[in-house]
Design an enzyme around this catalytic site. Structure first.
Site, PDB file in Angstrom:
ATOM      1  N   HIS A  22      -7.996  -3.996   3.118  1.00 22.77           N
ATOM      2  CA  HIS A  22      -7.509  -2.605   3.169  1.00 22.77           C
ATOM      3  C   HIS A  22      -8.123  -1.789   2.036  1.00 22.77           C
ATOM      4  O   HIS A  22      -8.613  -0.677   2.240  1.00 22.77           O
ATOM      5  CB  HIS A  22      -5.981  -2.614   3.076  1.00 22.77           C
ATOM      6  CG  HIS A  22      -5.353  -1.325   2.655  1.00 22.77           C
ATOM      7  ND1 HIS A  22      -5.378  -0.859   1.354  1.00 22.77           N
ATOM      8  CD2 HIS A  22      -4.655  -0.400   3.350  1.00 22.77           C
ATOM      9  CE1 HIS A  22      -4.747   0.297   1.278  1.00 22.77           C
ATOM     10  NE2 HIS A  22      -4.300   0.594   2.470  1.00 22.77           N
ATOM     11  N   ASN A  23      -8.125  -2.346   0.831  1.00 21.87           N
ATOM     12  CA  ASN A  23      -8.661  -1.604  -0.310  1.00 21.87           C
ATOM     13  C   ASN A  23     -10.174  -1.456  -0.221  1.00 21.87           C
ATOM     14  O   ASN A  23     -10.726  -0.448  -0.644  1.00 21.87           O
ATOM     15  CB  ASN A  23      -8.254  -2.290  -1.618  1.00 21.87           C
ATOM     16  CG  ASN A  23      -6.804  -1.999  -1.975  1.00 21.87           C
ATOM     17  OD1 ASN A  23      -5.971  -1.765  -1.103  1.00 21.87           O
ATOM     18  ND2 ASN A  23      -6.502  -2.006  -3.258  1.00 21.87           N
ATOM     19  N   SER A  28       0.838  -1.194   0.000  1.00 22.23           N
ATOM     20  CA  SER A  28       0.000   0.000   0.000  1.00 22.23           C
ATOM     21  C   SER A  28       0.878   1.251   0.000  1.00 22.23           C
ATOM     22  O   SER A  28       2.002   1.233   0.503  1.00 22.23           O
ATOM     23  CB  SER A  28      -0.907   0.012   1.234  1.00 22.23           C
ATOM     24  OG  SER A  28      -1.725   1.165   1.244  1.00 22.23           O
TER      25      SER A  28
END
Length: 297
Positions: free
Chosen positions: A173-174, A120
Site C-alpha cells: 500500500h505504501n 492506513s
C-alpha cells in the site's frame, strides 16, 4: 472491552481517543510522561510502566503495540514474560512483514497470540476511522474482530491471511502511495511551469470533484495549497522516505515483479536530498497534510 495500549504518538494517541469514546477501558503507557498524563485526562488509565499496565488488565489480556518498528522487539522482550497463555498482542506499526512472521512464530510458542495490523489513514484516520489490514491466525482475528471494526471506517478493515500478511499488504500500500504521490507532484510541477498562470489550488479542487484522479491525496494537496500558498515557499523540496517504499522495491525484486513506477518514486525521494524541486515541495506538503510530517525548510 479492556485493552492495554503501548505507544501514544501521532497514530496511537488518536486511536486511543477513538476507543475511549466507544466505551473501551484503556490502560495506556508511553515513554513520554506528558502523553500519558494527557490521555489520562480523556479517561484512560495512564501508567508508568509496562508491568503496571499488564497488572491492571483482566485476563485474557489484549495489548496493542503502536511504536516505531525499530522499538517493537524491545517492547516485546519486556512484555512477553508478563503475559500468560491466552493473551493476545496486536502490533499496529509499520513493521517489516518478515519480522512479523518471525515474531508470531516466537511468541505463539508461549501460548500468546499475535496479530500484525497495518494501519492506513494517518493521524486523522487513527482518530476518526482508519483502514486496518490484519494478518495472523484466522480464529484469533475472529476473536478480536470487533476491535478492528471499532478503530476503522465502515468496511475499512479486513483479514489478509497468515502472520505477516497484514504488514505485507500495508507495505505494498505504501509503495503504491509513493507512485501515486509522485505522479501528482510531477503533474502539478508541469502546470506550475506552464504559461497559463493557473490557480493550482482551484485545479486541485476541480480534480477532486468527479475527475478520474479524484482522491484523498489530491484533496490533501488542495488543503496544503490553502495553508502554505501555491508556491509552497516554506516547504522543503527535499522529501523523506520512511522505509516502506524501499521494502516494497526490495521484495518485488525477490519475487521477480517489475515495479518501475514505485522504484522511480523512491529514487526521486533519495535524489531530492541533493536536488530539491517544486515536485519535491508538492510531495512534502502532501506528507505534511495526511501524516503530520515536519516538512518546513
Amino acid at each position: 472491552m479492556n485493552l492495554g495500549y503501548i505507544g501514544l504518538g501521532k497514530m496511537g494517541y488518536g486511536m486511543v481517543s477513538r476507543l475511549l469514546e466507544k466505551g473501551y477501558g484503556i490502560v495506556a503507557f508511553d515513554t513520554t510522561a506528558e502523553a500519558v498524563k494527557k490521555i489520562s485526562s480523556e479517561g484512560a488509565r495512564g501508567v508508568g510502566s509496562v508491568a503496571e499496565m499488564v497488572s491492571l488488565l483482566p485476563a485474557p489480556r489484549v495489548v496493542w503495540v503502536m511504536t516505531p518498528h525499530q522499538a517493537v522487539d524491545g517492547v516485546l522482550t519486556e512484555i512477553i514474560p508478563l503475559l500468560k497463555a491466552g493473551d493476545t498482542i496486536i502490533e499496529g506499526g509499520n513493521s517489516p512483514y518478515k519480522e512479523s512472521m518471525r515474531r508470531a512464530k516466537e511468541i505463539e510458542t508461549k501460548g500468546v497470540g499475535f496479530l500484525d495490523a497495518g494501519i492506513s489513514g494517518g493521524p486523522g484516520g487513527a482518530r476518526n476511522g482508519a483502514c486496518a489490514m490484519v494478518g495472523g491466525r484466522k480464529e484469533l482475528f475472529n476473536r478480536h474482530e470487533k476491535l478492528f471494526r471499532d478503530i476503522s471506517v465502515e468496511n475499512g478493515y479486513g483479514y489478509m491471511g497468515k502472520s505477516g500478511a497484514g504488514h505485507f499488504v500495508k507495505m505494498v500500500h505504501n509503495g503504491i502511495e509513493y507512485g501515486m504521490m509522485q505522479a501528482i507532484a510531477e503533474g502539478f510541477e508541469v502546470m506550475k511551469k506552464s504559461d497559463f498562470a493557473l490557480n493550482l489550488r482551484a485545479v486541485a479542487d476541480l480534480y477532486n470533484n468527479g475527475s478520474v484522479v479524484e482522491s484523498r491525496l489530491v484533496g490533501w494537496l488542495k488543503d496544503g495549497f490553502e495553508k502554505y500558498g501555491e508556491n509552497l515557499g516554506e516547504i522543503s523540496g527535499r522529501v523523506s522516505h520512511s522505509g516502506e517504499g524501499l521494502w516494497t522495491v526490495e521484495v518485488a525484486k525477490e519475487l521477480g515483479a517489475p515495479v518501475p513506477i514505485i522504484e522511480g518514486a523512491l529514487k526521486f525521494r533519495v535524489d531530492s536530498r541533493q536536488n530539491p524541486s517544486y515536485s519535491g515541495k508538492v510531495l512534502s506538503v502532501m506528507r505534511n497534510m495526511f501524516g503530520g510530517h515536519e516538512v518546513k525548510k
